[in-house]
Design a protein around this motif. Structure first.
Motif, PDB file in Angstrom:
ATOM      1  N   GLY A  46       0.720  -1.247   0.165  1.00 44.16           N
ATOM      2  CA  GLY A  46      -0.075  -0.078  -0.188  1.00 44.16           C
ATOM      3  C   GLY A  46       0.875   1.118  -0.054  1.00 44.16           C
TER       4      GLY A  46
ATOM      5  N   ARG B  13     -12.461  -6.915  -9.706  1.00 43.51           N
ATOM      6  CA  ARG B  13     -11.265  -6.292 -10.098  1.00 43.51           C
ATOM      7  C   ARG B  13     -11.117  -6.337 -11.719  1.00 43.51           C
ATOM      8  NH1 ARG B  13      -8.727  -8.156  -6.839  1.00 43.51           N
ATOM      9  NH2 ARG B  13      -8.183  -6.562  -5.564  1.00 43.51           N
TER      10      ARG B  13
ATOM     11  N   ASP C 239       0.905  -7.227  -6.287  1.00 45.15           N
ATOM     12  CA  ASP C 239       1.243  -5.769  -6.322  1.00 45.15           C
ATOM     13  C   ASP C 239       2.330  -5.537  -5.528  1.00 45.15           C
ATOM     14  OD1 ASP C 239      -0.894  -5.552  -7.707  1.00 45.15           O
ATOM     15  OD2 ASP C 239      -2.362  -4.614  -6.376  1.00 45.15           O
TER      16      ASP C 239
ATOM     17  N   GLU D  72      -2.865  -8.644  -3.950  1.00 46.33           N
ATOM     18  CA  GLU D  72      -2.216  -7.762  -3.301  1.00 46.33           C
ATOM     19  C   GLU D  72      -0.848  -7.978  -3.013  1.00 46.33           C
ATOM     20  OE1 GLU D  72      -3.319  -4.598  -1.668  1.00 46.33           O
ATOM     21  OE2 GLU D  72      -4.524  -5.121  -3.387  1.00 46.33           O
TER      22      GLU D  72
ATOM     23  N   SER E  80       3.809   3.913  -8.236  1.00 49.44           N
ATOM     24  CA  SER E  80       2.738   3.646  -8.922  1.00 49.44           C
ATOM     25  C   SER E  80       1.327   3.421  -8.274  1.00 49.44           C
ATOM     26  CB  SER E  80       2.759   2.161  -9.883  1.00 49.44           C
ATOM     27  OG  SER E  80       3.086   1.299  -8.863  1.00 49.44           O
ATOM     28  N   VAL E  81       1.815   3.387  -6.589  1.00 50.95           N
ATOM     29  CA  VAL E  81       0.624   3.377  -5.751  1.00 50.95           C
ATOM     30  C   VAL E  81       0.391   4.545  -5.267  1.00 50.95           C
ATOM     31  CG1 VAL E  81       1.253   0.819  -5.299  1.00 50.95           C
ATOM     32  CG2 VAL E  81       2.348   2.740  -3.736  1.00 50.95           C
TER      33      VAL E  81
ATOM     34  N   SER F 274     -12.582  -0.149  -9.273  1.00 53.54           N
ATOM     35  CA  SER F 274     -11.385   0.200  -8.476  1.00 53.54           C
ATOM     36  C   SER F 274     -11.504   0.224  -6.964  1.00 53.54           C
ATOM     37  CB  SER F 274     -10.779   1.665  -9.190  1.00 53.54           C
ATOM     38  OG  SER F 274     -11.833   2.489  -8.852  1.00 53.54           O
ATOM     39  N   GLN F 275     -12.691   0.858  -6.535  1.00 51.89           N
ATOM     40  CA  GLN F 275     -12.850   0.903  -5.137  1.00 51.89           C
ATOM     41  C   GLN F 275     -14.216  -0.021  -4.746  1.00 51.89           C
ATOM     42  OE1 GLN F 275     -11.014   3.122  -2.332  1.00 51.89           O
ATOM     43  NE2 GLN F 275     -11.791   1.170  -1.902  1.00 51.89           N
TER      44      GLN F 275
ATOM     45  N   LYS G 134      -3.268   4.579  -5.028  1.00 48.61           N
ATOM     46  CA  LYS G 134      -4.067   3.290  -4.869  1.00 48.61           C
ATOM     47  C   LYS G 134      -4.868   3.584  -3.641  1.00 48.61           C
ATOM     48  CE  LYS G 134      -3.012  -1.331  -3.856  1.00 48.61           C
ATOM     49  NZ  LYS G 134      -1.908  -2.414  -3.519  1.00 48.61           N
TER      50      LYS G 134
END
Length: 299
Positions: free
Chosen positions: A28, A204, A63, A60, A168-169, A209-210, A172
């Motif tokens: 995260g 996903r 990611d 996750e 990139s996060v 996205s959320q 996020k």
């Protein structure tokens, strides 16, 4: 008041004074910023470590691998099971305390194996004012070091630093562990965690996205961000979601018209993975849904 740049410089200097650190790394934005700064300050003496368990979605973990590679930091995976602890499985108001205790304990064990004395986490300055936060008690008891908190770096400033590092996060959305989808008091089981993960993987893949899939003992309550709610109301999506989630073992599939809300099944003021949690009612949400008297055309 110090600027973000001044706080950033102070945090890097602080980390550079350490012989080495292990960063509890979820992938995260908070832990990624800590990992990026630690790597910048210490090079190979900084290690990121992700704790793999049943509550961590595979997506996750993927990611986290990608972001660690992006940062250039050494990345370790440490496995453990929260389901080994009956107190965690019971899913009471202190679930996050039991989880964080085990997760950080696993981090300290791996750090010891690597000859590292300091474990850092991603607690930021906003987290301490987020209400009931049993996970923070575990951080204090195990004496983990929170550099973002130590240097008074807020969530907004964390995202600003992430953009400075071109992570990139940076934007996020929060993604709390899978157990946060299960209402307090309902046991956390491998079956529930598995069907939640598979259902959220579908959302996903469909481009949301959320989102969250809340598991009310067989009733799936789909939450999506308000800006994505119109897509979830599409008849084709509703039909496909109902069919797929039923195949996963859910008895009923519903869409929450209030949209995504952090902590909608958690104790009042509780937070999950550094995101503030809010609403709780004393009666189960499922019963509330079916006992409500809705207005009709005759009323």
């Amino acid at each position: 008041m110090p600027t973000v740049e001044e706080k950033l410089a102070a945090m890097k200097a602080d980390l550079a004074d350490r012989d080495g650190v292990l960063v509890a790394f979820s992938g995260g934005v908070d832990s990624s910023v800590v990992a990026a700064l630690a790597h910048d300050a210490l090079g190979d003496d900084a290690v990121a470590c992700t704790a793999k368990s049943e509550t961590l979605p595979d997506a996750e973990l993927e990611d986290a691998n990608e972001v660690a590679e992006e940062i250039g930091i050494r990345h370790e995976i440490a496995e453990f099971s929260e389901l080994d602890d009956p107190a965690f499985v019971a899913n009471d108001d202190d679930r996050c305390y039991h989880c964080r205790t085990m997760r950080l304990g696993t981090m300290f064990e791996r750090a010891s194996e690597l000859g590292i004395d300091i474990v850092c986490d991603g607690t930021n300055a906003d987290d301490v004012d987020a209400g009931h936060r049993p996970g923070l008690r575990a951080v204090e008891e195990l004496d983990a070091y929170s550099p973002l908190l130590q240097h008074d770096i807020s969530k907004a400033e964390v995202r600003e630093i992430a953009e400075l590092y071109d992570l990139s996060v940076a934007d996020k959305p929060a993604m709390a562990c899978l157990s946060s989808r299960i209402p307090t008091g309902l046991e956390v089981t491998e079956e529930r965690l598995s069907r939640i993960e598979r259902a959220e993987t579908l959302l996903r893949q469909w481009g949301f996205s959320q989102f969250r899939i809340r598991d009310h003992d067989g009733l799936a309550r789909i939450e999506v961000g308000e800006d994505e709610l119109s897509r979830a109301l599409d008849e084709e999506f509703a039909s496909a979601a109902r069919d797929y989630l039923t195949e996963l073992g859910f008895d009923h599939v519903t869409l929450d018209l209030g949209g995504y809300r952090t902590g909608s099944v958690s104790p009042e003021g509780e937070s999950a993975d550094a995101e503030s949690e809010s609403k709780r009612t004393d009666e189960p949400l499922v019963e509330d849904v079916f006992s409500t008297d809705y207005p009709t055309s005759d009323s």
